[in-house]
Enzyme design. Structure first.
Site, PDB file in Angstrom:
ATOM      1  N   ARG A  57      10.303 -24.247  13.836  1.00 49.91           N
ATOM      2  CA  ARG A  57       9.069 -24.893  14.314  1.00 49.91           C
ATOM      3  C   ARG A  57       9.096 -26.409  14.188  1.00 49.91           C
ATOM      4  O   ARG A  57       8.107 -27.024  13.831  1.00 49.91           O
ATOM      5  CB  ARG A  57       7.853 -24.309  13.575  1.00 49.91           C
ATOM      6  N   LYS A  90      35.996  -8.178  39.461  1.00 50.37           N
ATOM      7  CA  LYS A  90      37.417  -8.517  39.247  1.00 50.37           C
ATOM      8  C   LYS A  90      38.338  -7.293  39.269  1.00 50.37           C
ATOM      9  O   LYS A  90      39.383  -7.286  38.622  1.00 50.37           O
ATOM     10  CB  LYS A  90      37.571  -9.322  37.956  1.00 50.37           C
ATOM     11  N   PRO A 117      41.416 -21.205  27.416  1.00 45.09           N
ATOM     12  CA  PRO A 117      41.947 -19.932  27.920  1.00 45.09           C
ATOM     13  C   PRO A 117      41.142 -18.778  27.342  1.00 45.09           C
ATOM     14  O   PRO A 117      40.786 -18.798  26.162  1.00 45.09           O
ATOM     15  CB  PRO A 117      43.391 -19.892  27.399  1.00 45.09           C
ATOM     16  N   GLN A 141      25.607 -15.465  28.997  1.00 43.50           N
ATOM     17  CA  GLN A 141      26.428 -14.808  27.967  1.00 43.50           C
ATOM     18  C   GLN A 141      26.504 -13.292  28.228  1.00 43.50           C
ATOM     19  O   GLN A 141      26.478 -12.892  29.375  1.00 43.50           O
ATOM     20  CB  GLN A 141      25.902 -15.116  26.550  1.00 43.50           C
ATOM     21  N   VAL A 188      35.653  -7.644  44.516  1.00 43.79           N
ATOM     22  CA  VAL A 188      37.111  -7.628  44.684  1.00 43.79           C
ATOM     23  C   VAL A 188      37.687  -9.021  44.980  1.00 43.79           C
ATOM     24  O   VAL A 188      38.811  -9.155  45.444  1.00 43.79           O
ATOM     25  CB  VAL A 188      37.537  -6.623  45.786  1.00 43.79           C
ATOM     26  N   LYS A 202      28.591 -13.082  36.452  1.00 46.18           N
ATOM     27  CA  LYS A 202      27.133 -13.042  36.700  1.00 46.18           C
ATOM     28  C   LYS A 202      26.737 -14.009  37.808  1.00 46.18           C
ATOM     29  O   LYS A 202      25.899 -13.694  38.656  1.00 46.18           O
ATOM     30  CB  LYS A 202      26.364 -13.393  35.407  1.00 46.18           C
ATOM     31  N   ASP A 256      31.039 -14.280  30.940  1.00 46.47           N
ATOM     32  CA  ASP A 256      31.985 -14.573  32.023  1.00 46.47           C
ATOM     33  C   ASP A 256      32.357 -13.349  32.845  1.00 46.47           C
ATOM     34  O   ASP A 256      33.464 -13.249  33.375  1.00 46.47           O
ATOM     35  CB  ASP A 256      33.276 -15.232  31.462  1.00 46.47           C
ATOM     36  N   ALA A 274      26.466 -21.679  29.062  1.00 45.99           N
ATOM     37  CA  ALA A 274      26.797 -20.853  30.226  1.00 45.99           C
ATOM     38  C   ALA A 274      27.579 -21.662  31.256  1.00 45.99           C
ATOM     39  O   ALA A 274      27.365 -22.855  31.415  1.00 45.99           O
ATOM     40  CB  ALA A 274      25.515 -20.328  30.868  1.00 45.99           C
ATOM     41  N   GLY A 275      28.481 -20.973  31.937  1.00 43.38           N
ATOM     42  CA  GLY A 275      29.159 -21.555  33.085  1.00 43.38           C
ATOM     43  C   GLY A 275      29.239 -20.466  34.131  1.00 43.38           C
ATOM     44  O   GLY A 275      29.971 -19.502  33.952  1.00 43.38           O
ATOM     45  N   HIS A 276      28.415 -20.580  35.169  1.00 45.19           N
ATOM     46  CA  HIS A 276      28.339 -19.535  36.184  1.00 45.19           C
ATOM     47  C   HIS A 276      28.946 -20.051  37.485  1.00 45.19           C
ATOM     48  O   HIS A 276      28.478 -21.038  38.042  1.00 45.19           O
ATOM     49  CB  HIS A 276      26.882 -19.094  36.378  1.00 45.19           C
TER      50      HIS A 276
HETATM   51  P1  GDP Z   1      29.778 -15.804  34.592  1.00 47.62           P
HETATM   52  O1  GDP Z   1      29.681 -16.731  33.434  1.00 47.62           O
HETATM   53  O2  GDP Z   1      29.452 -14.404  34.230  1.00 47.62           O
HETATM   54  O3  GDP Z   1      28.991 -16.269  35.788  1.00 47.62           O
HETATM   55  O4  GDP Z   1      31.302 -15.810  35.031  1.00 47.62           O
HETATM   56  P2  GDP Z   1      32.242 -17.106  35.184  1.00 47.62           P
HETATM   57  O5  GDP Z   1      31.851 -17.845  36.402  1.00 47.62           O
HETATM   58  O6  GDP Z   1      32.307 -17.858  33.912  1.00 47.62           O
HETATM   59  O7  GDP Z   1      33.667 -16.415  35.327  1.00 47.62           O
HETATM   60  C1  GDP Z   1      33.937 -15.517  36.336  1.00 47.62           C
HETATM   61  C2  GDP Z   1      35.141 -16.040  37.139  1.00 47.62           C
HETATM   62  O8  GDP Z   1      35.667 -14.998  37.918  1.00 47.62           O
HETATM   63  C3  GDP Z   1      34.756 -17.139  38.105  1.00 47.62           C
HETATM   64  O9  GDP Z   1      35.852 -17.995  38.249  1.00 47.62           O
HETATM   65  C4  GDP Z   1      34.501 -16.376  39.412  1.00 47.62           C
HETATM   66  O10 GDP Z   1      34.714 -17.167  40.557  1.00 47.62           O
HETATM   67  C5  GDP Z   1      35.550 -15.291  39.315  1.00 47.62           C
HETATM   68  N1  GDP Z   1      35.185 -14.013  39.935  1.00 47.62           N
HETATM   69  C6  GDP Z   1      33.987 -13.383  40.002  1.00 47.62           C
HETATM   70  N2  GDP Z   1      34.110 -12.175  40.575  1.00 47.62           N
HETATM   71  C7  GDP Z   1      35.410 -12.034  40.865  1.00 47.62           C
HETATM   72  C8  GDP Z   1      36.190 -10.976  41.449  1.00 47.62           C
HETATM   73  O11 GDP Z   1      35.686  -9.904  41.785  1.00 47.62           O
HETATM   74  N3  GDP Z   1      37.527 -11.179  41.581  1.00 47.62           N
HETATM   75  C9  GDP Z   1      38.136 -12.322  41.178  1.00 47.62           C
HETATM   76  N4  GDP Z   1      39.442 -12.442  41.342  1.00 47.62           N
HETATM   77  N5  GDP Z   1      37.433 -13.346  40.639  1.00 47.62           N
HETATM   78  C10 GDP Z   1      36.098 -13.189  40.469  1.00 47.62           C
HETATM   79  P1  IMO Z   2      28.384 -17.307  30.362  1.00 47.77           P
HETATM   80  O1  IMO Z   2      26.915 -17.344  30.687  1.00 47.77           O
HETATM   81  C1  IMO Z   2      31.505 -16.732  27.392  1.00 47.77           C
HETATM   82  C2  IMO Z   2      30.588 -17.933  23.280  1.00 47.77           C
HETATM   83  C3  IMO Z   2      31.348 -19.107  22.718  1.00 47.77           C
HETATM   84  C4  IMO Z   2      31.372 -18.742  21.253  1.00 47.77           C
HETATM   85  C5  IMO Z   2      30.003 -18.099  21.038  1.00 47.77           C
HETATM   86  C6  IMO Z   2      28.953 -19.057  20.462  1.00 47.77           C
HETATM   87  O2  IMO Z   2      29.204 -18.242  31.186  1.00 47.77           O
HETATM   88  O3  IMO Z   2      28.872 -15.913  30.356  1.00 47.77           O
HETATM   89  P2  IMO Z   2      27.573 -21.079  21.495  1.00 47.77           P
HETATM   90  O4  IMO Z   2      28.042 -22.365  22.117  1.00 47.77           O
HETATM   91  O5  IMO Z   2      26.736 -20.236  22.392  1.00 47.77           O
HETATM   92  O6  IMO Z   2      26.943 -21.274  20.142  1.00 47.77           O
HETATM   93  O7  IMO Z   2      28.947 -20.264  21.202  1.00 47.77           O
HETATM   94  O8  IMO Z   2      29.591 -17.644  22.308  1.00 47.77           O
HETATM   95  N1  IMO Z   2      29.891 -18.204  24.560  1.00 47.77           N
HETATM   96  C7  IMO Z   2      30.300 -17.751  25.745  1.00 47.77           C
HETATM   97  N2  IMO Z   2      31.402 -17.059  26.096  1.00 47.77           N
HETATM   98  N3  IMO Z   2      30.593 -17.045  28.339  1.00 47.77           N
HETATM   99  C8  IMO Z   2      29.470 -17.709  28.003  1.00 47.77           C
HETATM  100  O9  IMO Z   2      28.455 -17.910  28.865  1.00 47.77           O
HETATM  101  C9  IMO Z   2      29.295 -18.135  26.663  1.00 47.77           C
HETATM  102  N4  IMO Z   2      28.341 -18.828  26.011  1.00 47.77           N
HETATM  103  C10 IMO Z   2      28.701 -18.846  24.722  1.00 47.77           C
HETATM  104  O10 IMO Z   2      32.648 -19.181  23.281  1.00 47.77           O
HETATM  105  O11 IMO Z   2      32.332 -17.738  21.024  1.00 47.77           O
HETATM  106 MG    MG Z   3      30.803 -18.139  32.429  1.00 49.16          MG
END
Ligand code: GDP
Ligand code: IMO
Ligand code: MG
Length: 432
Positions: free
Chosen positions: A143, A334, A307, A227, A416, A16, A13, A39-41
């Site tokens: 496998r 951030k 959270p 991750q 930012v 990326k 998170d 993943a949640g991007h």
């Molecule tokens: P990822 O899994 O690495 O792609 O990151 P996530 O999308 O899960 O979490 C990053 C969160 O921070 C998302 O809600 C983005 O919109 C937000 N974000 C990314 N870059 C910035 C930044 O520079 N500033 C702020 N305030 N939010 C950001």
């Molecule tokens: P992105 O790509 C943050 C964490 C889970 C748990 C551990 C194992 O959005 O950064 P899993 O379901 O993979 O077996 O869970 O890894 N986890 C992440 N934490 N961002 C992620 O992906 C994650 N993918 C898995 O919360 O602690």
């Molecule tokens: Mg994420």
């Protein structure tokens, strides 16, 4: 010009998605190489938020091709829904999203097993995303997995599933899941899998071959990690990790290209640290300041809504991530979230039993025992409007410079704000 591998340098998170979207326009291909819909991007373009779980974060650029490599585990239902949602917002992935025949499937029983195991673990819960990631990779390594390539042969899918379910039923019961699979359920599971396979068939491709050809033709490839390094199955805080290698080197294995194609590894780190799920987190803040970071940074999981735990930046962990992932450049995200704090702490070392050290503990269990040693830096005011490094106030500049110096890497980008373009570009990783 080098290709670029994007990896998370912390526990995921890091932003990326935003960074891959930023660089996506410069790449001919954006490729996922590991993980799955854990993943949640998040991408924010013109105020509109798109959260991608499987589809690569280059998809919003109409001229960029996207691929899901063999190293990814795929839940067909999630992929199907994600493609439908993209089409509904006017983004058509047809003829520019390709899914490797070698990728393994996350089957419904993997999800069930993941959840059952977590319930069974009690206090030792990993806090997985519950998406079946671990059990799917287990079957791959053992496998006995089902792959995209198997989908063209329904009888093969049935055979693989039946064999698996026989063993699984015993496992589910052992993990306190009281509803072993019955005949009718197995039949509908096979049918649903085959039907989804037919629906998604136009996207299936020999991704390794396509990428090799694109590379011969001079294409720029951006590898999108999921991750983060500290969740890597080998190098992370085991057992509180995910079930794949998240480090840059896996971008070769996970796509079918040789390592000479990887180019530069760019690590993404927040200006502070977060973690979702269980496991050691030395710089975690359990006080009002942690709450403030969570609120200001909107630190709630993009996949599960949980959270995120928040804390200060950790140089010991980051230096380790730079080493094991081969990170040459850093994107710092951030930075705006720290605005308004009087003081910012950075962890520069750890102490265990009165002994101080600056390298990451060999034994992951020791990470839970360390006391962080902090250095203080003065805070800064709002920086969200900054678009050039010169726009940053002196203290923000000092913080950023301190990070680059300590990690001995160059800074590629400072983010930012969440929106596309809310950043300061310093060097272009594709060029430099
Ligand atoms: P990822 O899994 O690495 O792609 O990151 P996530 O999308 O899960 O979490 C990053 C969160 O921070 C998302 O809600 C983005 O919109 C937000 N974000 C990314 N870059 C910035 C930044 O520079 N500033 C702020 N305030 N939010 C950001
Ligand atoms: P992105 O790509 C943050 C964490 C889970 C748990 C551990 C194992 O959005 O950064 P899993 O379901 O993979 O077996 O869970 O890894 N986890 C992440 N934490 N961002 C992620 O992906 C994650 N993918 C898995 O919360 O602690
Ligand atoms: Mg994420």
């Amino acid at each position: 010009m080098p290709n670029v591998v994007i990896v998370g340098a912390q526990w995921g998170d890091e932003g990326k998605g935003k960074v891959v979207d930023r660089y996506g326009a410069r790449a001919s291909w954006v490729v996922r190489f590991q993980g799955g819909n854990n993943a949640g991007h998040t991408l924010v373009v013109d105020g509109r938020e798109t959260i991608l779980h499987l589809v690569p974060s280059g998809i919003l650029h109409p001229d960029t091709r996207c691929a899901i490599g063999n190293g990814v585990v795929i839940d067909l239902r999630v992929l199907c829904d994600e493609i439908t949602a993209l089409k509904a917002q006017g983004v058509d992935p047809t003829n520019r999203l390709f899914v490797s025949y070698g990728a393994h499937l996350i089957m419904p029983y993997h999800r069930r097993l993941d959840l059952a195991r977590e319930r069974f673990r009690g206090v030792d819960k990993i806090g997985t995303t519950g998406r079946g990631i671990g059990p799917a990779y287990e079957d791959k390594i053992a496998r006995r997995g089902v792959r995209i390539a198997d989908l063209s042969d329904p009888e093969r899918v049935r055979g693989l599933v039946e064999q698996r379910v026989a063993e699984l039923n015993a496992l589910l019961v052992a993990n306190n899941d009281t509803k072993p699979y019955q005949r009718a359920e197995i039949d509908s599971l096979v049918q649903e899998t085959v039907e989804l396979g037919q629906e998604l068939a136009p996207y299936f491709a020999n991704v390794g071959e396509q990428l090799a050809k694109a590379s011969r033709d001079g294409a720029q490839i951006l590898f999108e990690g999921a991750q983060g390094v500290l969740l890597d199955i080998d190098h992370g805080t085991y057992p509180f990790v995910t079930s794949s290698n998240t480090v840059g080197s896996n971008a070769a294995t996970g796509t079918g290209l040789g390592p000479q194609h990887l180019g530069r590894v760019v690590g993404i780190t927040k200006a502070y640290t977060t973690r979702v799920g269980a496991g050691p987190f030395p710089t975690e803040l359990h006080d009002a300041l942690g709450e403030q970071l969570r609120e200001n940074g909107r630190e709630f999981g993009a996949t599960t809504g949980r959270p995120r735990r928040c804390g200060w930046l950790d140089f010991v962990a980051l230096r380790y991530a730079v080493r094991v992932a081969g990170i040459e450049q850093i994107v710092l995200t951030k930075l705006d979230v720290l605005s308004g704090l009087d003081q910012i702490s950075i962890c520069t070392g750890y102490e265990i039993d009165g002994e101080r050290f600056t390298t990451y503990p060999d034994n992951a269990h020791d990470v839970a025992r360390v006391t962080p040693v902090y250095e203080m830096m003065p805070g800064f005011a709002d920086i969200r409007q900054a678009r050039n490094i010169e726009d940053l106030p002196k203290n923000a500049r000092a913080y950023v410079d301190r990070i680059a110096e300590e990690l001995n890497v160059s800074l590629a980008l400072l983010s930012v704000g969440p929106g596309r373009g809310e950043d300061i570009e310093i060097v272009d990783p594709f060029q430099s």
